[in-house]
Enzyme design. Structure first.
Site, PDB file in Angstrom:
ATOM      1  N   GLY A  58       2.681  -5.761   6.392  1.00 37.15           N
ATOM      2  CA  GLY A  58       1.423  -6.244   5.610  1.00 37.15           C
ATOM      3  C   GLY A  58       0.476  -5.104   6.453  1.00 37.15           C
ATOM      4  O   GLY A  58       0.961  -3.982   6.684  1.00 37.15           O
ATOM      5  N   LYS A  65      11.732  -1.790  11.855  1.00 39.73           N
ATOM      6  CA  LYS A  65      10.720  -2.787  11.581  1.00 39.73           C
ATOM      7  C   LYS A  65      11.278  -4.170  12.201  1.00 39.73           C
ATOM      8  O   LYS A  65      12.348  -4.801  11.956  1.00 39.73           O
ATOM      9  CB  LYS A  65      10.756  -2.989   9.956  1.00 39.73           C
ATOM     10  CG  LYS A  65       9.597  -3.816   9.432  1.00 39.73           C
ATOM     11  CD  LYS A  65       9.506  -3.725   8.036  1.00 39.73           C
ATOM     12  CE  LYS A  65       8.365  -4.230   7.299  1.00 39.73           C
ATOM     13  NZ  LYS A  65       8.324  -4.175   5.969  1.00 39.73           N
ATOM     14  N   GLY A  92       5.412  -1.598  10.098  1.00 38.18           N
ATOM     15  CA  GLY A  92       4.776  -3.079  10.379  1.00 38.18           C
ATOM     16  C   GLY A  92       4.888  -3.902   9.107  1.00 38.18           C
ATOM     17  O   GLY A  92       5.030  -3.200   7.988  1.00 38.18           O
ATOM     18  N   SER A 119      10.100  -9.367   5.279  1.00 36.97           N
ATOM     19  CA  SER A 119      10.190 -10.865   4.357  1.00 36.97           C
ATOM     20  C   SER A 119      10.605 -10.273   3.105  1.00 36.97           C
ATOM     21  O   SER A 119      10.432  -9.278   2.684  1.00 36.97           O
ATOM     22  CB  SER A 119       8.819 -11.242   4.422  1.00 36.97           C
ATOM     23  OG  SER A 119       8.379 -11.812   5.638  1.00 36.97           O
ATOM     24  N   ASP A 160      13.514  -3.007   2.905  1.00 36.42           N
ATOM     25  CA  ASP A 160      12.856  -1.966   3.032  1.00 36.42           C
ATOM     26  C   ASP A 160      13.671  -0.925   3.881  1.00 36.42           C
ATOM     27  O   ASP A 160      13.831   0.161   3.863  1.00 36.42           O
ATOM     28  CB  ASP A 160      11.644  -2.217   4.006  1.00 36.42           C
ATOM     29  CG  ASP A 160      10.712  -2.879   3.157  1.00 36.42           C
ATOM     30  OD1 ASP A 160      10.598  -2.905   1.921  1.00 36.42           O
ATOM     31  OD2 ASP A 160       9.824  -3.714   3.927  1.00 36.42           O
ATOM     32  N   LYS A 186       3.536   1.500   2.665  1.00 37.47           N
ATOM     33  CA  LYS A 186       3.912   1.731   3.937  1.00 37.47           C
ATOM     34  C   LYS A 186       5.555   2.320   3.867  1.00 37.47           C
ATOM     35  O   LYS A 186       5.925   3.301   4.704  1.00 37.47           O
ATOM     36  CB  LYS A 186       4.002   0.674   4.821  1.00 37.47           C
ATOM     37  CG  LYS A 186       2.256   0.338   5.044  1.00 37.47           C
ATOM     38  CD  LYS A 186       2.393  -0.807   6.263  1.00 37.47           C
ATOM     39  CE  LYS A 186       3.206  -1.903   5.840  1.00 37.47           C
ATOM     40  NZ  LYS A 186       2.880  -2.646   4.666  1.00 37.47           N
ATOM     41  N   THR A 187       6.364   1.697   3.212  1.00 38.27           N
ATOM     42  CA  THR A 187       7.917   1.868   3.062  1.00 38.27           C
ATOM     43  C   THR A 187       8.135   3.072   2.606  1.00 38.27           C
ATOM     44  O   THR A 187       8.911   3.915   2.871  1.00 38.27           O
ATOM     45  CB  THR A 187       8.543   0.561   2.427  1.00 38.27           C
ATOM     46  OG1 THR A 187       8.159  -0.420   3.223  1.00 38.27           O
ATOM     47  CG2 THR A 187      10.126   1.083   2.697  1.00 38.27           C
ATOM     48  N   TYR A 188       7.480   3.258   1.331  1.00 35.41           N
ATOM     49  CA  TYR A 188       7.727   4.766   0.658  1.00 35.41           C
ATOM     50  C   TYR A 188       7.301   5.798   1.506  1.00 35.41           C
ATOM     51  O   TYR A 188       8.187   6.899   1.607  1.00 35.41           O
ATOM     52  CB  TYR A 188       6.565   4.406  -0.680  1.00 35.41           C
ATOM     53  CG  TYR A 188       6.670   5.735  -1.249  1.00 35.41           C
ATOM     54  CD1 TYR A 188       7.771   6.642  -1.824  1.00 35.41           C
ATOM     55  CD2 TYR A 188       5.408   6.449  -1.690  1.00 35.41           C
ATOM     56  CE1 TYR A 188       7.726   7.546  -2.778  1.00 35.41           C
ATOM     57  CE2 TYR A 188       5.456   7.725  -2.458  1.00 35.41           C
ATOM     58  CZ  TYR A 188       6.707   8.108  -2.753  1.00 35.41           C
ATOM     59  OH  TYR A 188       6.483   9.306  -3.843  1.00 35.41           O
ATOM     60  N   ILE A 197       0.799  -1.089   0.099  1.00 36.50           N
ATOM     61  CA  ILE A 197       0.009  -0.104  -0.274  1.00 36.50           C
ATOM     62  C   ILE A 197       0.864   1.228  -0.013  1.00 36.50           C
ATOM     63  O   ILE A 197       0.332   2.397  -0.168  1.00 36.50           O
ATOM     64  CB  ILE A 197      -0.936   0.020   1.148  1.00 36.50           C
ATOM     65  CG1 ILE A 197      -2.124   0.718   1.000  1.00 36.50           C
ATOM     66  CG2 ILE A 197      -0.281   0.531   2.499  1.00 36.50           C
ATOM     67  CD1 ILE A 197      -3.364  -0.011  -0.025  1.00 36.50           C
TER      68      ILE A 197
END
Length: 227
Positions: free
Chosen positions: A120, A38, A118, A42, A56, A16-18, A14
């Site tokens: 997922g 984090k 987080g 995975s 990430d 999150k890392t960006y 979605i």
């Protein structure tokens, strides 16, 4: 101890890392010591020496321009691109809460603001065999508030509403929402923003467009999200 904020999303991939990278970058530009953490990562690849690289973490480090070491950013790094509970089973390295918290406290002791991402969505199993650890268990153990990253497009009212409802039921403070892939002036997306705020009682604190390299949020508001 530094202040922290947990970043979750309405699902996998979605953004999150960006967005986490933009958050850390903004904090660094504000002149504070900013870090990333984090618990379990995975879907990582190996370098020429066969060592797993936490993708990430490497991305956030590069985009935010921080000096924090990759080893400090995540205690559990897996190769399989599956949920951490399954990756740890496949690779024989189960997540242990005490290890996650030890790494988290170490980062918090060395930096003023810690952005914790987080895996997922909010209902993600982190370990399921040796112990039952779900993402909300980690959030509550770290005693931190949460920011939801959501796609600005079709379906986000439902996904944001359900995520926020689950968080409320489990006593996780919702600090705000960030819309990703936002198109200014799009009637549906502008309405999605208002509806998500109405449903959750939380503000959409920033909207990120594709290709953005800066987060459009004031330093004061950003810092207030961390606790």
């Amino acid at each position: 101890m530094g202040k922290s904020l947990f970043i979750t999303g309405t699902g996998t991939d979605i953004g999150k890392t960006y967005v986490s990278a933009l958050l850390v970058k903004k904090l660094k530009e504000c002149g504070v010591a900013a870090a990333y953490y984090k618990a379990a990562m995975s879907g990582n690849t190996r370098d020429r020496d066969g060592k797993l690289i936490p993708g990430d973490a490497a991305y956030v480090k590069r985009i935010a321009g921080i000096a924090q070491s990759l080893e400090e950013m995540s205690p559990y790094v897996y190769e399989a691109a599956v949920s951490p509970h399954l990756a740890s089973r496949m690779e024989g390295n189960p997540v242990r809460m005490e290890t996650v918290l030890e790494g988290y406290r170490k980062v918090c002791s060395g930096y003023e603001y810690v952005t914790m991402e987080g895996s997922g969505g909010i209902l993600c199993p982190i370990c399921f065999d040796e112990a039952k650890i779900w993402l909300p268990d980690i959030i509550k153990a770290c005693n931190t508030g949460c920011l939801i990253i959501a796609d600005a497009g079709l379906g986000t009212i439902n996904s944001v509403g359900l995520t926020a409802f689950y968080m409320k039921e489990h006593g996780i403070p919702l600090k705000g929402i960030i819309f990703n892939h936002f198109i200014p002036g799009d009637v549906m997306q502008e309405d999605n923003l208002k509806m998500c705020e109405y449903l959750t009682g939380a503000k959409v604190v920033a909207c990120v467009r594709d290709g953005d390299t800066e987060l459009n949020i004031s330093a004061e508001l950003l810092k207030s999200l961390y606790e």
